[in-house]
Write a protein that holds these residues in place. Structure first.
Motif, PDB file in Angstrom:
ATOM      1  N   GLU A   1      30.257  20.672   3.395  1.00 11.59           N
ATOM      2  CA  GLU A   1      29.638  19.577   4.161  1.00 11.59           C
ATOM      3  C   GLU A   1      28.790  20.139   5.298  1.00 11.59           C
ATOM      4  N   LEU A   2      29.301  21.169   5.938  1.00 12.25           N
ATOM      5  CA  LEU A   2      28.552  21.790   7.042  1.00 12.25           C
ATOM      6  C   LEU A   2      27.249  22.397   6.533  1.00 12.25           C
ATOM      7  N   PHE A   3      27.302  23.074   5.396  1.00  9.64           N
ATOM      8  CA  PHE A   3      26.095  23.685   4.850  1.00  9.64           C
ATOM      9  C   PHE A   3      25.085  22.616   4.425  1.00  9.64           C
ATOM     10  N   LEU A   4      25.558  21.526   3.827  1.00  4.89           N
ATOM     11  CA  LEU A   4      24.647  20.440   3.443  1.00  4.89           C
ATOM     12  C   LEU A   4      24.036  19.774   4.666  1.00  4.89           C
ATOM     13  N   LEU A   5      24.841  19.595   5.696  1.00  3.47           N
ATOM     14  CA  LEU A   5      24.330  19.018   6.944  1.00  3.47           C
ATOM     15  C   LEU A   5      23.269  19.920   7.564  1.00  3.47           C
ATOM     16  N   TYR A   6      23.502  21.230   7.516  1.00  4.01           N
ATOM     17  CA  TYR A   6      22.526  22.200   8.009  1.00  4.01           C
ATOM     18  C   TYR A   6      21.215  22.097   7.220  1.00  4.01           C
TER      19      TYR A   6
ATOM     20  N   ALA B   1      26.567  33.793   9.531  1.00  2.00           N
ATOM     21  CA  ALA B   1      26.605  33.071  10.803  1.00  2.00           C
ATOM     22  C   ALA B   1      28.011  32.557  11.089  1.00  2.00           C
ATOM     23  N   LEU B   2      28.681  32.038  10.068  1.00  2.00           N
ATOM     24  CA  LEU B   2      30.069  31.590  10.253  1.00  2.00           C
ATOM     25  C   LEU B   2      30.979  32.760  10.607  1.00  2.00           C
TER      26      LEU B   2
ATOM     27  N   LEU C   1      24.775  25.896  13.553  1.00  2.00           N
ATOM     28  CA  LEU C   1      26.054  25.530  12.935  1.00  2.00           C
ATOM     29  C   LEU C   1      27.074  25.098  13.981  1.00  2.00           C
ATOM     30  N   PHE C   2      27.099  25.791  15.087  1.00  2.00           N
ATOM     31  CA  PHE C   2      28.037  25.430  16.152  1.00  2.00           C
ATOM     32  C   PHE C   2      27.720  24.038  16.708  1.00  2.00           C
ATOM     33  N   GLU C   3      26.431  23.728  16.847  1.00  2.00           N
ATOM     34  CA  GLU C   3      26.046  22.401  17.329  1.00  2.00           C
ATOM     35  C   GLU C   3      26.400  21.312  16.317  1.00  2.00           C
ATOM     36  N   LEU C   4      26.357  21.629  15.024  1.00  2.00           N
ATOM     37  CA  LEU C   4      26.675  20.651  13.988  1.00  2.00           C
ATOM     38  C   LEU C   4      28.177  20.379  13.883  1.00  2.00           C
ATOM     39  N   LEU C   5      28.993  21.257  14.411  1.00  2.00           N
ATOM     40  CA  LEU C   5      30.444  21.082  14.322  1.00  2.00           C
ATOM     41  C   LEU C   5      30.975  20.194  15.442  1.00  2.00           C
TER      42      LEU C   5
ATOM     43  N   TYR D   1      20.416  32.432  15.556  1.00  2.00           N
ATOM     44  CA  TYR D   1      19.894  31.064  15.581  1.00  2.00           C
ATOM     45  C   TYR D   1      20.703  30.165  14.648  1.00  2.00           C
ATOM     46  N   THR D   2      21.004  30.665  13.460  1.00  2.00           N
ATOM     47  CA  THR D   2      21.781  29.878  12.494  1.00  2.00           C
ATOM     48  C   THR D   2      23.172  29.598  13.040  1.00  2.00           C
ATOM     49  N   SER D   3      23.776  30.563  13.711  1.00  2.00           N
ATOM     50  CA  SER D   3      25.094  30.352  14.320  1.00  2.00           C
ATOM     51  C   SER D   3      25.040  29.256  15.370  1.00  2.00           C
ATOM     52  N   LYS D   4      23.993  29.259  16.167  1.00  2.00           N
ATOM     53  CA  LYS D   4      23.842  28.231  17.201  1.00  2.00           C
ATOM     54  C   LYS D   4      23.734  26.844  16.569  1.00  2.00           C
TER      55      LYS D   4
END
Length: 138
Positions: free
Chosen positions: A92-97, A116-117, A80-84, A75-78
């Motif tokens: 920045e990605l982790f803060l956005l998550y 997940a990454l 993160l992938f959507e946030l990219l 779920y976390t991978s999904k």
């Protein structure tokens, strides 16, 4: 002299050395048997505890009633992938998550995010360019 009752101790009989040696042998044998039984009981308990530990190990690819959604790697991978959508730095990605999920980052969440990454990298869905992450154009 008056006769002693049967329950009175008799001090005039001294046990023979053969009697003492046989009792000592029986005592040592029973003591060794108890030690062996105790050791086998301890080994069984240790094996049981090891099995309980193996069963209770954390499975990051399953969600059960004892896990929160943020601990699920798939779920976390999904997410993160959507946030990219554009190129982002790891932090920045982790803060956005954390903002999207409305949670505070801690060590456990960051470990899950890194796992997940790693999953996304292993599936070749994410590319890394000098600490900047972006989707792999398929």
């Amino acid at each position: 002299m008056e006769a002693l009752p049967d329950s009175a101790p008799r001090y005039n009989k001294i046990p023979s050395l053969r009697y003492l040696k046989s009792n000592q042998t029986k005592f040592i044998t029973s003591l060794l048997d108890n030690i062996v039984d105790f050791k086998s009981a301890l080994l069984e308990k240790r094996e049981q505890l090891d099995m309980e530990y193996i069963i209770s190990e954390h499975d990051y690819f399953l969600v059960s009633k004892h896990q929160i959604v943020e601990e699920n790697i798939l779920y976390t991978s999904k997410v993160l992938f959507e946030l990219l959508e554009k190129e982002l730095h790891v932090d920045e990605l982790f803060l956005l998550y954390a903002q999207k999920r409305n949670i505070t980052l801690n060590l456990n969440i960051e470990r899950t995010l890194y796992l997940a990454l790693t999953l996304l990298f292993s599936m070749n869905l994410v590319l890394n360019n000098q600490n900047m992450l972006k989707r792999n154009p398929l």
